[in-house]
Motif scaffolding. Structure first.
Motif, PDB file in Angstrom:
ATOM      1  N   PRO A   1       0.754  -1.193  -0.342  1.00  0.00           N
ATOM      2  CA  PRO A   1       0.123  -0.425  -0.481  1.00  0.00           C
ATOM      3  C   PRO A   1       1.053   0.823  -0.310  1.00  0.00           C
ATOM      4  O   PRO A   1       0.518   2.687  -0.673  1.00  0.00           O
ATOM      5  CB  PRO A   1      -0.602  -0.524   1.588  1.00  0.00           C
ATOM      6  CG  PRO A   1      -1.039  -1.558   1.674  1.00  0.00           C
ATOM      7  CD  PRO A   1       0.217  -2.222   1.155  1.00  0.00           C
TER       8      PRO A   1
ATOM      9  N   HIS B   1      -4.977  14.823   0.206  1.00  0.00           N
ATOM     10  CA  HIS B   1      -6.331  14.104   0.202  1.00  0.00           C
ATOM     11  C   HIS B   1      -7.418  16.192  -0.438  1.00  0.00           C
ATOM     12  O   HIS B   1      -8.086  15.564  -0.711  1.00  0.00           O
ATOM     13  CB  HIS B   1      -6.686  14.354   1.689  1.00  0.00           C
ATOM     14  CG  HIS B   1      -7.885  14.286   2.178  1.00  0.00           C
ATOM     15  ND1 HIS B   1      -9.307  13.837   1.011  1.00  0.00           N
ATOM     16  CD2 HIS B   1      -9.190  14.761   2.552  1.00  0.00           C
ATOM     17  CE1 HIS B   1     -10.259  13.611   1.432  1.00  0.00           C
ATOM     18  NE2 HIS B   1     -10.608  14.705   2.088  1.00  0.00           N
TER      19      HIS B   1
ATOM     20  N   TRP C   1     -12.304   8.293  -8.630  1.00  0.00           N
ATOM     21  CA  TRP C   1     -11.182   7.137  -8.457  1.00  0.00           C
ATOM     22  C   TRP C   1     -10.095   7.559  -7.930  1.00  0.00           C
ATOM     23  O   TRP C   1      -9.894   7.023  -6.865  1.00  0.00           O
ATOM     24  CB  TRP C   1     -10.945   6.655  -9.417  1.00  0.00           C
ATOM     25  CG  TRP C   1     -10.547   5.031  -9.046  1.00  0.00           C
ATOM     26  CD1 TRP C   1     -11.523   3.602  -8.744  1.00  0.00           C
ATOM     27  CD2 TRP C   1      -8.585   4.991  -9.536  1.00  0.00           C
ATOM     28  NE1 TRP C   1     -10.287   2.840  -8.533  1.00  0.00           N
ATOM     29  CE2 TRP C   1      -8.867   3.633  -9.013  1.00  0.00           C
ATOM     30  CE3 TRP C   1      -7.738   5.747  -9.511  1.00  0.00           C
ATOM     31  CZ2 TRP C   1      -7.384   2.528  -9.210  1.00  0.00           C
ATOM     32  CZ3 TRP C   1      -6.781   5.159  -9.458  1.00  0.00           C
ATOM     33  CH2 TRP C   1      -6.526   3.342  -9.018  1.00  0.00           C
TER      34      TRP C   1
ATOM     35  N   ARG D   1     -10.772   8.680  -4.169  1.00  0.00           N
ATOM     36  CA  ARG D   1     -11.082   7.451  -3.311  1.00  0.00           C
ATOM     37  C   ARG D   1      -9.855   6.587  -2.857  1.00  0.00           C
ATOM     38  O   ARG D   1      -9.770   5.637  -1.578  1.00  0.00           O
ATOM     39  CB  ARG D   1     -12.106   6.571  -3.505  1.00  0.00           C
ATOM     40  CG  ARG D   1     -13.177   7.517  -3.605  1.00  0.00           C
ATOM     41  CD  ARG D   1     -14.523   6.560  -3.736  1.00  0.00           C
ATOM     42  NE  ARG D   1     -14.637   5.961  -5.139  1.00  0.00           N
ATOM     43  CZ  ARG D   1     -15.227   6.240  -6.569  1.00  0.00           C
ATOM     44  NH1 ARG D   1     -15.524   7.652  -6.499  1.00  0.00           N
ATOM     45  NH2 ARG D   1     -14.464   5.275  -7.631  1.00  0.00           N
ATOM     46  N   GLN D   2      -9.054   5.884  -4.113  1.00  0.00           N
ATOM     47  CA  GLN D   2      -7.971   5.965  -4.011  1.00  0.00           C
ATOM     48  C   GLN D   2      -6.703   5.692  -2.663  1.00  0.00           C
ATOM     49  O   GLN D   2      -6.215   4.661  -1.913  1.00  0.00           O
ATOM     50  CB  GLN D   2      -7.213   5.113  -5.458  1.00  0.00           C
ATOM     51  CG  GLN D   2      -5.726   4.618  -5.542  1.00  0.00           C
ATOM     52  CD  GLN D   2      -6.978   2.563  -5.400  1.00  0.00           C
ATOM     53  OE1 GLN D   2      -7.804   2.084  -5.316  1.00  0.00           O
ATOM     54  NE2 GLN D   2      -5.708   1.786  -5.520  1.00  0.00           N
TER      55      GLN D   2
ATOM     56  N   LEU E   1      -6.854   7.628  -0.377  1.00  0.00           N
ATOM     57  CA  LEU E   1      -7.522   7.726   0.848  1.00  0.00           C
ATOM     58  C   LEU E   1      -7.297   6.005   1.564  1.00  0.00           C
ATOM     59  O   LEU E   1      -6.491   6.160   2.420  1.00  0.00           O
ATOM     60  CB  LEU E   1      -8.837   8.098   1.253  1.00  0.00           C
ATOM     61  CG  LEU E   1      -8.884   9.390   1.234  1.00  0.00           C
ATOM     62  CD1 LEU E   1     -10.536   9.857   1.377  1.00  0.00           C
ATOM     63  CD2 LEU E   1      -8.780  10.118   2.826  1.00  0.00           C
ATOM     64  N   GLU E   2      -7.985   5.519   0.653  1.00  0.00           N
ATOM     65  CA  GLU E   2      -8.009   3.887   0.620  1.00  0.00           C
ATOM     66  C   GLU E   2      -5.936   2.852   1.631  1.00  0.00           C
ATOM     67  O   GLU E   2      -6.400   2.620   2.016  1.00  0.00           O
ATOM     68  CB  GLU E   2      -8.329   2.563   0.249  1.00  0.00           C
ATOM     69  CG  GLU E   2      -8.772   1.287   0.448  1.00  0.00           C
ATOM     70  CD  GLU E   2      -9.208   0.368  -0.995  1.00  0.00           C
ATOM     71  OE1 GLU E   2      -8.947  -0.649  -0.703  1.00  0.00           O
ATOM     72  OE2 GLU E   2      -9.775   1.257  -1.451  1.00  0.00           O
ATOM     73  N   LEU E   3      -5.699   3.596   0.217  1.00  0.00           N
ATOM     74  CA  LEU E   3      -4.104   2.951   0.812  1.00  0.00           C
ATOM     75  C   LEU E   3      -3.500   3.875   1.841  1.00  0.00           C
ATOM     76  O   LEU E   3      -2.303   3.577   2.526  1.00  0.00           O
ATOM     77  CB  LEU E   3      -3.517   3.446  -0.919  1.00  0.00           C
ATOM     78  CG  LEU E   3      -3.675   2.652  -1.963  1.00  0.00           C
ATOM     79  CD1 LEU E   3      -2.868   3.428  -3.604  1.00  0.00           C
ATOM     80  CD2 LEU E   3      -3.410   1.286  -1.623  1.00  0.00           C
TER      81      LEU E   3
ATOM     82  N   GLU F   1      -5.001   4.911   4.561  1.00  0.00           N
ATOM     83  CA  GLU F   1      -5.251   4.176   5.496  1.00  0.00           C
ATOM     84  C   GLU F   1      -4.481   2.141   5.571  1.00  0.00           C
ATOM     85  O   GLU F   1      -4.150   2.606   6.261  1.00  0.00           O
ATOM     86  CB  GLU F   1      -6.726   4.520   5.556  1.00  0.00           C
ATOM     87  CG  GLU F   1      -7.702   4.904   5.891  1.00  0.00           C
ATOM     88  CD  GLU F   1      -7.283   5.209   7.251  1.00  0.00           C
ATOM     89  OE1 GLU F   1      -7.052   4.916   7.982  1.00  0.00           O
ATOM     90  OE2 GLU F   1      -7.035   6.803   7.479  1.00  0.00           O
ATOM     91  N   ASN F   2      -4.794   1.542   4.185  1.00  0.00           N
ATOM     92  CA  ASN F   2      -4.232   0.638   4.702  1.00  0.00           C
ATOM     93  C   ASN F   2      -2.481   0.795   5.024  1.00  0.00           C
ATOM     94  O   ASN F   2      -1.780  -0.038   5.617  1.00  0.00           O
ATOM     95  CB  ASN F   2      -4.042  -0.512   3.687  1.00  0.00           C
ATOM     96  CG  ASN F   2      -5.610  -0.284   3.432  1.00  0.00           C
ATOM     97  OD1 ASN F   2      -6.331  -0.458   3.892  1.00  0.00           O
ATOM     98  ND2 ASN F   2      -6.115  -0.701   1.534  1.00  0.00           N
TER      99      ASN F   2
ATOM    100  N   ASP G   1      -2.344   0.847   8.497  1.00  0.00           N
ATOM    101  CA  ASP G   1      -2.767   0.601   8.977  1.00  0.00           C
ATOM    102  C   ASP G   1      -1.019  -0.332   9.099  1.00  0.00           C
ATOM    103  O   ASP G   1      -1.253  -1.679  10.473  1.00  0.00           O
ATOM    104  CB  ASP G   1      -3.772  -0.516   8.601  1.00  0.00           C
ATOM    105  CG  ASP G   1      -5.410   0.048   9.011  1.00  0.00           C
ATOM    106  OD1 ASP G   1      -5.196   0.982   9.517  1.00  0.00           O
ATOM    107  OD2 ASP G   1      -5.567  -0.090   8.113  1.00  0.00           O
TER     108      ASP G   1
ATOM    109  N   ARG H   1     -11.787   5.024   8.169  1.00  0.00           N
ATOM    110  CA  ARG H   1     -12.958   4.947   7.597  1.00  0.00           C
ATOM    111  C   ARG H   1     -12.446   4.777   6.111  1.00  0.00           C
ATOM    112  O   ARG H   1     -13.418   5.062   4.611  1.00  0.00           O
ATOM    113  CB  ARG H   1     -13.127   7.017   7.361  1.00  0.00           C
ATOM    114  CG  ARG H   1     -13.486   7.584   9.001  1.00  0.00           C
ATOM    115  CD  ARG H   1     -14.963   6.119   8.587  1.00  0.00           C
ATOM    116  NE  ARG H   1     -15.511   6.784   9.794  1.00  0.00           N
ATOM    117  CZ  ARG H   1     -17.181   6.005  10.342  1.00  0.00           C
ATOM    118  NH1 ARG H   1     -16.964   4.507  10.652  1.00  0.00           N
ATOM    119  NH2 ARG H   1     -17.200   6.379  12.063  1.00  0.00           N
TER     120      ARG H   1
END
Length: 256
Positions: free
Chosen positions: A31, A188, A206, A209-210, A212-214, A216-217, A220, A256
């Motif tokens: 990620p 962001h 896209w 969203r991508q 933000l998801e990456l 977070e991953n 994590d 999120r």
């Protein structure tokens, strides 16, 4: 103007396809690495209009400084009425599309500015937390959020953070500190601006969203390295995700 932005969006889409192909062929699954790759695409897409103008300016042939007196005067003659009417209709349509585009951009930019203003209020109202475990970071406590979030370089914790155990506290701090180091808030923000200007492009939606998801991953992954217990950490994420989300501000919320 709108056609120029369409060209910019098409070139950005072509770049995204090239990057996606490279990530797939080289089997890049991290990620963190994917985030940086798509962040480069975002910056390129946001600057694409300027890049196109710069390239055209460098490659444009020198303009003619004068026109010979013997040049035919055909282009100086008035156009036939039929052609003139068609041209006028075309200009009216382009103007209508431009106005519609500008209105939508204005709506998105107002929303973005409003979210930024609320984010600033959240940070100003939050109470600074001076504890040994914060390790000198800008950590503040707010009653307006139910889950941890990062705004700029500030880490915001909910008011019930005092009830957390050491595991939760370390996991949250590691997760949010990763956002601060990568400057995810600013990525962001750029993605929001790019989406506002290129709202007609599926790539802009896209990409936001991508990323933000990456982000977070990737955060994590760093938190798991710190706490060394993937299962308990997953339960922590489920707990945060079950809480009510806060809307209307620009920030990076955990889970999120």
């Amino acid at each position: 103007m709108f056609l120029f932005l369409l060209e910019s969006a098409a070139r950005s889409l072509a770049l995204a396809i090239v990057v996606w192909t490279g990530l797939f062929l080289f089997r890049i699954r991290s990620p963190r690495d994917q985030f940086f790759a798509w962040a480069v695409v975002l910056l390129s897409a946001a600057c694409m209009p300027l890049l196109i103008v710069a390239v055209q300016w460098l490659m444009a042939p020198p303009s003619l400084a004068w026109i010979p007196a013997s040049s035919p005067s055909f282009f100086l003659r008035p156009l036939p009425s039929a052609i003139s009417n068609t041209t006028a209709l075309s200009i009216d349509f382009v103007g209508l599309v431009s106005v519609f585009y500008a209105v939508i951009v204005g709506i998105f930019l107002v929303r973005l500015a409003s979210g930024l203003q609320r984010s600033r209020r959240l940070v100003r109202k939050a109470i600074p937390l001076h504890e040994s475990w914060t390790q000198g970071r800008d950590v503040r406590v707010t009653r307006d959020l139910a889950i941890p979030a990062t705004i700029g370089s500030t880490i915001l914790l909910p008011s019930d953070h005092s009830q957390w155990n050491a595991f939760t506290r370390d996991a949250v701090l590691a997760h949010e500190s990763a956002h601060v180091r990568r400057r995810d808030f600013y990525t962001h923000l750029i993605a929001g601006f790019h989406q506002a200007v290129f709202w007609f492009s599926p790539l802009a939606w896209w990409l936001r969203r991508q990323l933000l998801e990456l982000a977070e991953n990737a955060s994590d992954d760093e938190a798991i390295v710190r706490v060394k217990d993937r299962t308990v950490y997953a339960g922590l994420l489920v707990d945060f995700a079950s809480r009510a989300a806060t809307t209307g501000f620009v920030g990076v919320e955990m889970a999120r």
